[in-house]
Design a protein around this motif. Sequence first.
Motif, PDB file in Angstrom:
ATOM      1  N   ARG A  18     -34.357 -21.063  17.219  1.00  0.00           N
ATOM      2  CA  ARG A  18     -33.380 -22.158  16.898  1.00  0.00           C
ATOM      3  C   ARG A  18     -31.858 -21.500  17.578  1.00  0.00           C
ATOM      4  NH1 ARG A  18     -35.953 -23.354  12.125  1.00  0.00           N
ATOM      5  NH2 ARG A  18     -36.939 -25.077  12.187  1.00  0.00           N
ATOM      6  N   VAL A  47     -41.035 -22.446  21.422  1.00  0.00           N
ATOM      7  CA  VAL A  47     -40.069 -23.634  21.849  1.00  0.00           C
ATOM      8  C   VAL A  47     -38.574 -23.355  21.245  1.00  0.00           C
ATOM      9  CG1 VAL A  47     -39.496 -25.979  20.677  1.00  0.00           C
ATOM     10  CG2 VAL A  47     -42.023 -25.371  20.994  1.00  0.00           C
ATOM     11  N   ASP A  49     -34.814 -24.573  20.203  1.00  0.00           N
ATOM     12  CA  ASP A  49     -34.353 -25.742  19.921  1.00  0.00           C
ATOM     13  C   ASP A  49     -32.813 -25.427  20.205  1.00  0.00           C
ATOM     14  OD1 ASP A  49     -32.827 -27.884  18.514  1.00  0.00           O
ATOM     15  OD2 ASP A  49     -33.926 -27.261  16.297  1.00  0.00           O
ATOM     16  N   GLN A  79     -40.808 -24.481  25.823  1.00  0.00           N
ATOM     17  CA  GLN A  79     -40.461 -25.833  25.921  1.00  0.00           C
ATOM     18  C   GLN A  79     -38.839 -25.870  25.210  1.00  0.00           C
ATOM     19  OE1 GLN A  79     -42.903 -28.113  23.534  1.00  0.00           O
ATOM     20  NE2 GLN A  79     -44.621 -27.694  24.708  1.00  0.00           N
ATOM     21  N   THR A  81     -36.121 -28.297  23.124  1.00  0.00           N
ATOM     22  CA  THR A  81     -35.721 -29.431  22.416  1.00  0.00           C
ATOM     23  C   THR A  81     -34.398 -29.667  21.978  1.00  0.00           C
ATOM     24  OG1 THR A  81     -36.426 -28.476  20.135  1.00  0.00           O
ATOM     25  CG2 THR A  81     -38.182 -29.344  21.447  1.00  0.00           C
ATOM     26  N   GLY A  82     -33.863 -30.736  21.734  1.00  0.00           N
ATOM     27  CA  GLY A  82     -32.469 -31.121  21.195  1.00  0.00           C
ATOM     28  C   GLY A  82     -31.453 -30.767  22.464  1.00  0.00           C
ATOM     29  N   ARG A  88     -28.062 -30.241  29.088  1.00  0.00           N
ATOM     30  CA  ARG A  88     -28.607 -31.160  29.758  1.00  0.00           C
ATOM     31  C   ARG A  88     -28.130 -31.769  31.168  1.00  0.00           C
ATOM     32  NH1 ARG A  88     -31.497 -35.953  28.416  1.00  0.00           N
ATOM     33  NH2 ARG A  88     -31.445 -35.585  26.040  1.00  0.00           N
ATOM     34  N   SER A 102     -40.776 -30.063  28.143  1.00  0.00           N
ATOM     35  CA  SER A 102     -39.482 -30.111  27.159  1.00  0.00           C
ATOM     36  C   SER A 102     -39.430 -31.785  26.687  1.00  0.00           C
ATOM     37  CB  SER A 102     -38.525 -29.928  27.742  1.00  0.00           C
ATOM     38  OG  SER A 102     -37.906 -30.637  28.905  1.00  0.00           O
ATOM     39  N   GLN A 103     -38.946 -31.808  25.745  1.00  0.00           N
ATOM     40  CA  GLN A 103     -38.716 -33.235  25.089  1.00  0.00           C
ATOM     41  C   GLN A 103     -37.014 -33.580  25.243  1.00  0.00           C
ATOM     42  OE1 GLN A 103     -39.839 -32.976  21.075  1.00  0.00           O
ATOM     43  NE2 GLN A 103     -41.808 -32.600  21.647  1.00  0.00           N
ATOM     44  N   LEU A 104     -36.766 -33.484  26.427  1.00  0.00           N
ATOM     45  CA  LEU A 104     -35.184 -33.827  27.006  1.00  0.00           C
ATOM     46  C   LEU A 104     -34.865 -35.188  26.578  1.00  0.00           C
ATOM     47  CD1 LEU A 104     -35.075 -31.527  30.088  1.00  0.00           C
ATOM     48  CD2 LEU A 104     -34.541 -30.988  27.639  1.00  0.00           C
TER      49      LEU A 104
END
Length: 104
Positions: A18, A47, A49, A79, A81-82, A88, A102-104
């Motif tokens: 994080r 991951v 964050d 990956q 996230t957030g 972005r 990723s979970q973009l």
Amino acid sequence: MTDLCVEVERAPRAALVRLEGDLDKVSAPAFRKCLAGLAEEGCVEVVVDTAGLAFCDSSGLWVLVEHQRTLSGMGGTLQLTGVHGVLRRVLEVTGLRPLFASQL
């Protein structure tokens, strides 16, 4: 400029990292060292964050790209996230978004 706070939760082959604050030319070397340490420990599924990230410059982006390549060579992934804001936008404009599972 805000310092970067890095919090890591480890599992046998994985880690959740994080970030909070600024990932820039000042903080990037310490973050690079943290990620390298995780790889040395065998954490190949990472991951990151970025929800608490206030800013990320090219130095920070390069650390993420380098570590993704390192983990890929080890059979792992990095990956994100957030992801929001400047990070972005930079990932979209540079075409680097697909590099990160990723979970973009």
